[in-house]
Enzyme design. Structure first.
Site, PDB file in Angstrom:
ATOM      1  N   LYS A 109       9.671 -16.689   6.331  1.00 47.02           N
ATOM      2  CA  LYS A 109       9.375 -17.768   7.215  1.00 47.02           C
ATOM      3  C   LYS A 109       9.658 -19.002   6.919  1.00 47.02           C
ATOM      4  O   LYS A 109       9.063 -19.547   5.806  1.00 47.02           O
ATOM      5  CB  LYS A 109       7.961 -17.598   7.876  1.00 47.02           C
ATOM      6  CG  LYS A 109       7.666 -18.602   8.654  1.00 47.02           C
ATOM      7  CD  LYS A 109       6.068 -19.026   8.932  1.00 47.02           C
ATOM      8  CE  LYS A 109       5.463 -19.971   9.597  1.00 47.02           C
ATOM      9  NZ  LYS A 109       4.098 -20.374   9.943  1.00 47.02           N
ATOM     10  N   GLY A 170      -3.209 -25.565  13.126  1.00 45.58           N
ATOM     11  CA  GLY A 170      -4.985 -25.654  12.754  1.00 45.58           C
ATOM     12  C   GLY A 170      -5.484 -26.369  13.630  1.00 45.58           C
ATOM     13  O   GLY A 170      -6.760 -26.491  13.675  1.00 45.58           O
ATOM     14  N   ALA A 196       1.007 -21.087  15.528  1.00 42.68           N
ATOM     15  CA  ALA A 196       0.404 -22.079  15.320  1.00 42.68           C
ATOM     16  C   ALA A 196      -0.145 -22.707  16.559  1.00 42.68           C
ATOM     17  O   ALA A 196       0.402 -22.742  17.654  1.00 42.68           O
ATOM     18  CB  ALA A 196       1.194 -23.434  14.685  1.00 42.68           C
ATOM     19  N   GLY A 197      -1.624 -22.942  16.567  1.00 40.65           N
ATOM     20  CA  GLY A 197      -2.426 -23.456  17.603  1.00 40.65           C
ATOM     21  C   GLY A 197      -3.339 -22.568  18.346  1.00 40.65           C
ATOM     22  O   GLY A 197      -4.214 -23.060  19.155  1.00 40.65           O
ATOM     23  N   ASN A 218      -3.646 -17.821  11.728  1.00 39.91           N
ATOM     24  CA  ASN A 218      -4.270 -17.704  10.527  1.00 39.91           C
ATOM     25  C   ASN A 218      -5.685 -18.604  10.479  1.00 39.91           C
ATOM     26  O   ASN A 218      -6.615 -17.826  10.734  1.00 39.91           O
ATOM     27  CB  ASN A 218      -3.451 -18.664   9.178  1.00 39.91           C
ATOM     28  CG  ASN A 218      -4.164 -18.437   7.791  1.00 39.91           C
ATOM     29  OD1 ASN A 218      -3.815 -19.143   6.785  1.00 39.91           O
ATOM     30  ND2 ASN A 218      -5.262 -17.859   7.930  1.00 39.91           N
ATOM     31  N   THR A 219      -5.623 -19.970  10.828  1.00 41.02           N
ATOM     32  CA  THR A 219      -6.849 -20.519  11.041  1.00 41.02           C
ATOM     33  C   THR A 219      -7.846 -19.905  12.148  1.00 41.02           C
ATOM     34  O   THR A 219      -9.091 -20.038  11.714  1.00 41.02           O
ATOM     35  CB  THR A 219      -6.658 -22.000  11.439  1.00 41.02           C
ATOM     36  OG1 THR A 219      -5.626 -22.396  10.574  1.00 41.02           O
ATOM     37  CG2 THR A 219      -7.750 -22.940  11.311  1.00 41.02           C
TER      38      THR A 219
END
Length: 267
Positions: A109, A170, A196-197, A218-219
């Protein structure tokens, strides 16, 4: 008790990238958890088969300290090295070359950030890095903005997947520009993954209902009050959104439409 009938389209539907096929369309990161044990439990609950690894932040090579491989078996999971924390094309290229040398990983990635406040992708540096990495024989999954023109350039260069952000890394804000994500999905001949987001399960479902091939997060899992339970929720959200997309939603209408037919009504 009502039995759940699964169609062939749903049961045989797989996610394929760079010639490799996976049953899960949820990709998860390995950072931000309180420890490797929680990482292991959350990833197991998510059903993910691909896990991203921030090469510059996670211990993969020092046997004197806890290593990710001791908890996340690289024979069971596909490791996806990423360039988190890189702000130039040169840094990203160097990082992924070192990753390939250390673990033999070819599917990667690419992530080149523009600034520390927004962590927004620097698309110019991303394009520069992608060109070099593709010539080096890497299979590049490219993290980028939600600009359809940039996404098309990355695909035309040879990237094996396009990964537009839903919102800043995040942030947990969910998909801020669904129209652009749909434009990218509609024009692409390679997998499109929202990356993301995502903040909660409904965000993941929306991405899949738009036709995205997968979602990376992830977050949203790692910073949940109960990461393992959230990982399970995300697994179900991805599956639900994908099935809804395959089923085909009803058309939107400006006015009401009666659920029961009007013909045959007794006056």
């Amino acid at each position: 008790m009502v039995a759940l009938v699964k169609t062939a389209a749903a049961t045989d539907d797989r996610f394929t990238v760079a010639g490799k096929s996976f049953s899960s369309r949820l990709l998860v990161g390995t950072g931000k958890y309180k420890d490797f044990e929680e990482t292991r439990r959350a990833i197991e609950a998510s059903g993910a088969e691909i896990v991203t690894v921030a090469v510059r932040r996670v211990n993969l090579t020092d046997p004197s300290a806890p290593q990710l491989q001791d908890y996340i078996d690289p024979k069971k999971y596909t490791y996806l090295p990423n360039t988190a924390g890189c702000y130039t094309a040169d840094d990203a290229i160097r990082t992924l070359r070192l990753a390939r040398e250390a673990g033999g990983w070819n599917l990667v990635k690419l992530e080149v950030l523009g600034d520390q406040k927004t962590l927004y992708p620097d698309v110019v540096e991303t394009l520069k890095a992608a060109e070099v990495l593709l010539k080096d024989g890497f299979d590049v999954m490219a993290y980028t903005s939600d600009d359809p023109l940039v996404a098309k350039k990355l695909e035309d260069m040879g990237c094996c997947a396009i990964m537009p952000l839903g919102a800043p890394i995040g942030s947990g804000l969910g998909l801020q520009n669904k129209l652009n994500i749909k434009f990218i999905v509609d024009q692409s001949n390679v997998p499109v993954l929202v990356d993301a987001g995502v903040g909660t399960a409904s965000d993941a479902t929306v991405a899949m209902e738009l036709g995205c091939d997968a979602v990376l997060m992830n977050t949203a899992i790692a910073e949940a009050k109960d990461p393992v339970l959230m990982a399970r929720a995300m697994k179900l959200a991805i599956e639900s959104g994908r099935m809804a997309y395959l089923a085909g939603r009803m058309p939107r209408r400006a006015y009401a439409s009666a659920s029961s037919p009007l013909t045959g009504i007794v006056e």
